[in-house]
Design a protein around this motif. Structure first.
Motif, short mmCIF file in Angstrom:
data_model
loop_
_atom_site.label_atom_id
_atom_site.label_comp_id
_atom_site.label_asym_id
_atom_site.label_seq_id
_atom_site.Cartn_x
_atom_site.Cartn_y
_atom_site.Cartn_z
N TRP A 153 -5.40 -6.99 12.72
CA TRP A 153 -6.26 -5.96 13.73
C TRP A 153 -7.76 -6.21 13.84
O TRP A 153 -8.62 -6.86 12.91
CB TRP A 153 -6.13 -4.29 13.31
N ARG A 176 1.07 -1.17 0.22
CA ARG A 176 0.26 -0.15 0.32
C ARG A 176 1.17 1.55 0.57
O ARG A 176 1.92 1.04 1.18
CB ARG A 176 -0.98 -0.37 1.15
N THR A 185 3.23 1.44 8.36
CA THR A 185 1.90 1.05 8.22
C THR A 185 1.53 -0.20 8.18
O THR A 185 2.76 -0.52 8.63
CB THR A 185 1.88 1.12 6.02
N SER A 186 1.12 -0.20 9.34
CA SER A 186 0.50 -2.05 9.99
C SER A 186 -0.25 -2.76 9.23
O SER A 186 -1.24 -2.41 9.10
CB SER A 186 0.84 -1.45 11.02
N TYR A 187 0.21 -3.54 8.57
CA TYR A 187 -0.89 -4.75 8.63
C TYR A 187 -1.95 -6.47 9.76
O TYR A 187 -2.77 -6.95 9.15
CB TYR A 187 -0.70 -5.70 7.47
N THR A 191 -7.96 -3.51 7.72
CA THR A 191 -7.52 -4.11 6.13
C THR A 191 -5.83 -3.20 6.90
O THR A 191 -4.49 -4.35 6.64
CB THR A 191 -7.31 -2.93 4.58
N LEU A 192 -5.92 -2.40 7.29
CA LEU A 192 -4.45 -1.58 7.58
C LEU A 192 -4.18 -0.37 8.43
O LEU A 192 -5.40 0.64 8.61
CB LEU A 192 -3.23 -1.65 5.93
N GLN A 251 -1.61 -7.27 0.31
CA GLN A 251 -1.82 -5.18 -0.12
C GLN A 251 -0.89 -5.27 -1.94
O GLN A 251 -0.81 -4.16 -1.87
CB GLN A 251 -2.00 -4.63 0.33
N HIS A 268 -1.91 3.52 9.10
CA HIS A 268 -1.08 3.95 8.68
C HIS A 268 -1.11 4.89 10.28
O HIS A 268 -2.03 5.97 10.67
CB HIS A 268 -1.65 5.18 7.31
N ASN A 311 -1.56 0.53 -4.83
CA ASN A 311 -0.64 -0.46 -4.24
C ASN A 311 -0.14 -0.23 -5.24
O ASN A 311 -0.17 -0.09 -6.59
CB ASN A 311 -1.97 -2.07 -4.36
#
Length: 890
Positions: free
Chosen positions: A347, A3, A336-338, A279-280, A197, A282, A190
Motif C-alpha cells: 500500500w 495480525r 485485513t489487507s497487507y 503496514t496494513l 506480521q 483493517h 500477532n
C-alpha cells in the motif's frame, strides 16, 4: 491470521463493547497526550485498579506477539502490572512497572518476578514495549513456555513463564490497586499464522480513515439520521465515536447484492507521509440487526473506483443491537489487507487516497442488516528523514555533520580528527573547562575540576558507535582518581555509559550507570594496558551494548556486554571527552580521531533494514575517477587519513590501502624517465646476478633489421664482436659458470690475414706481449671502456642474439641488456682494429662448462698467435697456458 488485533483508541470510547470489550475502574481517553492519530488510553487511578480487557481468541494454545506504546507521567506508588496475557480469570504472562520506573516480567501463576529488569524509563517519553509469549498445552500453570520482553526493539528479558493452556485475552492498565498516571497507545497483537506480521509487530502508528463521500455503489436503501439521499449514506457511518441508533444505514430484508461503498478521508490529513511504509489496512465496522436471527454481510476494500475488490468472509451481524466488527466475541477485524488488491504491491499513501471501503449483503435473508459506523484502520511506519546540508569539496577533510544538528542523529556521524587546531563549535558546542586543540589532538585539562569536549544534546546510540584514540592523563600525584573518559550521557544526570582509564589506579573501567547515584552492579575493572587499550569504543548493535578496546583502531576486543538500555534510542544523548583528578597535577588528557577509523580498520558487516538509514561514520562521498598526473595531488576533503610524505628506500615497500589508482602500461624508452606522481613505491637497487633472470612482460620493442655497410665502423661501446647466427628460444638460457663460448684452436700462419668482406682497410700486425692476462671473472660486469686489446666475452650474455649486421648508426640498447654502457665520444681519426679483433672467428659452439687450454705435450699441436703467425712463447709443456694478452695464467 498473522495480525489478530490493532487498536489506537481512535474511536475515543471507553464504553464497554465499543472499542474495548470490558472496562474495570474509570480509564479515560486522552486527545492531548497521544502518539499518532487523535487519541490514547489514559490510566490514572488513585489507589485503585483501572484497566481494559479484550477477547481476541476462543482459547487456543499458540505463540503470540504483543506491542504497546507506554508513556509514564507519574511512577506508581507500588509495583503495578500494566499488561497481561491469559484467558478469562487467569493471566500468567504479566508486564510490571516498578516504583523506580523499570519494567520486569512477572509469572502470574507463581506471583514472582522473572527474568531481567530493564533500565529505568524516563518519564514523559513514549517507549515501544513488545512481548513474545509461547503458550503450551497441559493444565494451566503446569508447564512453562518462553517469555521475552523488548524495549524499542532491544531485548531486555528472556525467561520462562507458566503456561495458559489456551490463550484468548489481554488486559491493559493498572491491574492492582496503585496511584499512578500513564498512557497506552497503538496496541497490536500477532500470532504465527501467515507469511507477514507473524513475529514481533515492530514500530507502527495507528490512524482511522473514515468515509467522506459516495463510492461506486449506494445500495443500502434505508437510512436513519444524516443527510437525505442514498448518495449521502457516508454521512451516517463516518462519526468518530459510533452513535449506533442515532445514525445508520440498513438493507431491506431481501437481496444478495446490496452494496454500499465509500471514498475515504485524506491519509495526508491523518498524518501519513508520502513515503511512509503502510503496514496494513483493517476494514472495521459497527454493525447490528433487529434480531438474533441469521443475518450476514461482508466487508469490502478496493484501491480505486471500479477496481479489484477484496472482501472478507461472511460475517454474522445477528444480534438485536450493536457490536464492533461482528455479532459475537472475539470482536476482531474481519478484513485485513497487507497489499494493494489492485496491484498486489505494498500500500502507498496515493493508493489509500483513492481507496474505497464498503459492505455487501451476501445472502438473501429475512433479517435486516445495519451499519452505524465504518472505518479503515491504517497502521504505518513514518519514514525517518534527516536533511543533510549541501556538501562542497574543499582542500581539507570535512565531516558529514550538519552545522545545525537535528535531534536523533546517530552518534557515529559525529566525527573529528582534530587536525585544524580549533575546537569546532558545530561539533562540540558545549565544551567547557579550557579545552584546546593542539598538535592534531583534542587536549582536555585534568584538574581538580572538570573539563570536557562536549557535543550537543542531539544524538542517538542505537545502531552506531562512539570511538577514539585515548592518551590518558598521567597520575601525577593523584590519590585515587586521575581519569580520562569517553562518556555517552543522557539528560538524566547519573544515567550514562562510559569507558575510562584511571591512571591513579592503573585500571580500565567500563560502566553502565543509573541515576540518581550512578549505580552499576555490573561495573567492569581491568588492569590498564597502554598498548592493548590504546583505542576505546562504545558500540550498540542488535540489542546489545559493548565496551571495546583495540591496539590499532581495527582489531577490537569486547571488555563488557549488556543488553541495550532503553535510553540508547533517545534523541537527546550527549558525547563528552572528559577528564578529572582528586589530587596532584594539573596536567592533561588527549583524544584523537573521534569516530575516524585508521586506514587499516575493518568495516562492520552491513545488514539490510526495512527503513532508510542515515549515513554512518564509515560512509563517505564517492571518489571520482582517478587520472594519472605529472605531479602529486593534495588529498581532497573526503580523504580522512592524510598520507605521510614518501621517501625512497633501499627495499621494496608494500602498497598501502590509500593508493587506489592503477598505473598505465609502461612502454620502453631510450632515455630514463622520472617517476610520476602516481608511482608510489621505489624499486630496490638492482644487483647483477650469476643466474639468468626471467624475461618480464615489458619487452615490447623488437630489434630492427641491421644493414651491412661497405666501410668499417668504429666499435662503439655497445658494438660487440660479431656473433655467429643465433637461433631464438622461447625461454632464457642460464648463465654458465664461466665464459660460455669456447674459442677454437688456431693454426699457425706465415702471413697476416686479410680483413673480412665488410672491413676493407688493412690492419697492422698486432704486437705480441710477454705476459699472459687472466680471464675476467664470471660475476658482475664492470663498466666497459674501449681498450687497446680485445676482451673476452663475459658471462652476462645469457640469451643468444639473432644474426647482427653492422649499421651506419648506433642502435639503442635492447630490453635484455641490464646496464647501460658509458657514453662513447667520436674521434677525428680512423681507429684501427686492435687485439684479437683481427679476423673473423670460426663457428663457435656453446658449452655448459669452461674448457681450459691443454698442456703442451709432444702429441699436442703447436699453438700459435693467430695475429702474428708465430708460436706462443710464454708457456712450457705441462704448465697451464697463459693469457697472451696479459701473460698471466688463464
Amino acid at each position: 491470521m498473522a495480525r489478530v488485533w490493532t487498536c489506537g483508541f481512535e474511536l475515543q470510547s471507553v464504553t464497554p463493547g465499543v472499542e474495548i470489550q470490558t472496562v474495570t475502574g474509570t480509564p479515560t481517553i486522552s486527545t492531548t497526550i497521544r502518539r499518532a492519530g487523535a487519541a490514547a488510553l489514559r490510566i490514572n487511578p488513585a489507589a485503585a485498579t483501572q484497566y481494559v480487557e479484550q477477547q481476541l481468541d476462543s482459547g487456543t494454545v499458540k505463540r503470540t506477539f504483543h506491542r504497546l506504546y507506554l508513556r509514564v507521567t507519574t511512577l506508581p506508588s507500588a509495583d503495578v502490572t500494566v499488561y497481561g496475557i491469559g484467558q478469562s480469570g487467569y493471566f500468567p504472562g504479566l508486564l510490571r512497572l516498578t516504583t523506580t520506573g523499570t519494567l520486569v516480567l512477572r509469572d502470574g501463576f507463581t506471583s514472582t518476578n522473572i527474568g531481567t529488569t530493564s533500565a529505568p524509563l524516563v518519564t514523559g517519553r513514549w517507549y515501544r514495549v513488545e512481548l513474545d509469549y509461547t503458550d503450551t498445552a497441559g493444565p494451566a500453570g503446569s508447564v512453562t513456555g518462553a517469555f521475552r520482553a523488548y524495549i524499542d526493539g532491544a531485548l531486555f528479558s528472556d525467561t520462562l513463564c507458566s503456561n495458559i493452556n489456551g490463550w484468548s485475552r489481554i488486559r491493559i492498565g493498572a491491574q492492582n490497586a496503585v496511584s499512578t498516571d500513564f498512557h497506552v497507545d497503538d496496541v497490536a497483537v500477532n500470532d504465527v499464522a501467515g507469511t507477514v506480521q507473524n513475529a514481533l509487530p515492530g514500530p507502527g502508528n495507528v490512524v482511522h480513515l473514515r468515509p467522506d463521500s459516495a463510492g461506486d455503489a449506494n445500495g443500502f436503501a434505508t437510512a436513519v439520521g444524516g443527510t437525505a439521499g442514498a448518495a449521502n449514506n457516508h454521512t451516517r457511518v463516518a462519526e468518530v465515536t459510533p452513535d449506533d441508533a442515532t445514525s445508520y444505514v440498513e438493507t431491506t430484508a431481501a437481496g444478495t447484492t446490496t452494496i454500499d461503498d465509500y471514498n475515504l478521508s485524506s491519509p495526508a490529513t491523518a498524518g501519513i507521509g508520502a513515503d511512509d511504509t503502510i503496514t496494513l489496512v483493517h476494514v472495521c465496522g459497527r454493525i447490528g440487526s433487529t434480531a438474533a436471527t441469521a443475518a450476514t454481510l461482508v466487508y469490502r476494500l478496493k484501491a480505486q473506483a471500479a477496481g479489484t475488490t477484496s472482501e472478507s468472509a461472511s460475517v454474522s451481524v445477528a444480534l438485536a443491537g450493536w457490536a464492533t466488527n461482528k455479532a459475537a466475541a472475539p470482536y476482531v477485524p474481519q478484513l485485513t489487507s497487507y497489499a494493494d488488491p489492485q496491484t498486489g504491491a505494498a500500500w502507498t499513501r496515493a493508493a489509500l487516497d483513492a481507496a474505497q471501503i464498503g459492505v455487501r449483503t451476501n445472502v438473501s435473508q429475512a433479517t435486516i442488516r445495519r451499519v452505524s459506523a465504518l472505518w479503515a484502520l491504517v497502521e504505518y511506519v513514518p519514514r525517518t528523514v534527516i536533511a543533510l546540508p549541501t556538501v562542497t569539496e574543499t582542500n581539507t577533510a570535512q565531516a558529514l555533520v550538519p552545522t545545525h544538528i537535528p535531534a536523533g542523529i546517530p552518534v557515529g556521524l559525529l566525527q573529528d580528527d582534530f587536525t585544524d587546531d580549533t575546537v569546532d563549535p558545530a561539533k562540540w558546542p558545549e565544551t567547557y573547562g579550557g579545552c584546546t586543540e593542539t598538535g592534531g589532538r583534542a587536549t582536555v585539562p585534568c584538574t581538580l575540576g572538570y573539563a570536557a569536549y562536549s557535543s550537543a544534546k542531539a544524538y542517538s546510540l542505537v545502531g552506531t558507535q562512539a570511538s577514539c584514540r585515548l592518551y590518558p592523563a598521567a597520575a601525577d600525584g593523584a590519590v585515587g582518581e586521575a581519569w580520562s573518559q569517553l562518556l555517552v550521557t543522557t539528560t538524566t544526570l547519573g544515567t550514562d555509559a562510559m569507558i575510562e582509564v584511571n591512571t591513579a589506579a592503573g585500571e580500565l573501567h567500563a560502566a553502565l550507570r543509573t541515576a540518581p547515584d550512578y549505580a552499576d552492579p555490573g561495573f567492569v575493572s581491568l588492569p590498564y594496558d597502554p598498548v592493548a587499550h590504546a583505542w576505546v569504543r562504545i558500540i550498540e548493535a542488535a540489542g546489545q551494548l559493548r565496551w571495546q578496546t583495540a591496539p590499532d583502531g581495527a582489531t577490537w576486543t569486547t571488555r563488557r556486554t549488556e543488553m541495550t538500555p532503553a535510553w540508547a534510542s533517545e534523541t537527546s544523548l550527549q558525547v563528552q571527552l572528559i577528564a578529572h583528578r582528586d589530587a596532584g597535577g594539573p596536567n592533561e588528557a588527549q583524544f584523537d580521531d573521534f569516530n575516524v577509523l585508521p586506514a587499516s580498520a575493518t568495516l562492520p558487516t552491513v545488514a539490510e533494514t526495512a527503513s532508510a538509514q542515515p549515513l554512518t561514520a564509515h560512509k563517505t562521498l564517492l571518489l571520482p575517477t582517478v587520472a594519472e598526473t605529472g605531479s602529486a595531488q593534495p588529498l581532497t576533503g573526503h580523504k580522512a587519513v592524510p598520507v605521510p610524505t614518501a621517501t625512497e628506500t633501499g627495499s621494496v615497500r608494500l602498497l598501502t590501502g590509500q593508493k587506489t589508482g592503477s598505473l598505465a602500461p609502461v612502454g620502453e624508452s631510450s632515455a630514463a624517465q622520472s617517476l610520476t606522481g602516481t608511482k608510489s613505491r621505489p624499486l630496490p637497487a638492482l644487483g647483477e646476478s650469476n643466474t639468468a633472470q626471467t624475461l618480464t612482460g615489458h619487452r615490447e620493442t623488437s630489434l630492427p633489421t641491421v644493414q651491412e655497410a661497405l666501410t668499417a665502423r668504429f666499435l662503439t661501446p655497445h658494438k660487440a664482436p660479431e656473433l655467429p647466427a643465433a637461433s631464438e628460444t622461447a625461454s632464457a638460457r642460464p648463465l654458465t659458470a664461466t665464459k660460455a663460448a669456447q674459442l677454437p684452436r688456431t693454426a699457425a700462419q706465415d702471413a697476416p690475414q686479410p680483413l673480412t668482406a665488410a672491413k676493407t682497410p688493412p690492419l697492422p700486425r698486432a704486437s705480441e706481449i710477454d705476459t699472459v692476462q687472466p680471464l675476467t671473472p664470471a660475476g658482475g660486469l664492470p663498466t666497459v671502456y674501449e681498450t687497446a686489446t680485445a676482451r673476452p666475452l663475459t658471462a652476462h650474455k645469457a640469451l643468444t642474439l639473432p644474426t647482427a649486421y653492422e649499421t651506419s648508426s648506433a642502435r639503442p640498447l635492447s630490453p635484455t641488456k641490464a646496464r647501460p654502457l658509458a657514453a662513447v665520444g667520436a674521434t677525428a681519426t680512423v681507429q684501427a682494429f686492435i687485439g684479437r679483433k683481427g679476423r673473423a672467428l670460426l663457428t663457435v659452439h656453446e658449452t655448459s662448462t669452461a674448457r681450459p687450454f691443454t698442456h703442451g705435450t709432444p702429441s699436442d699441436p703447436v699453438e700459435v698467435d693467430y695475429e702474428v703467425g708465430q708460436p706462443f712463447t710464454t708457456w712450457t709443456a705441462g704448465q697451464p697456458h697463459a693469457n697472451w694478452e696479459t701473460g698471466q695464467p688463464w
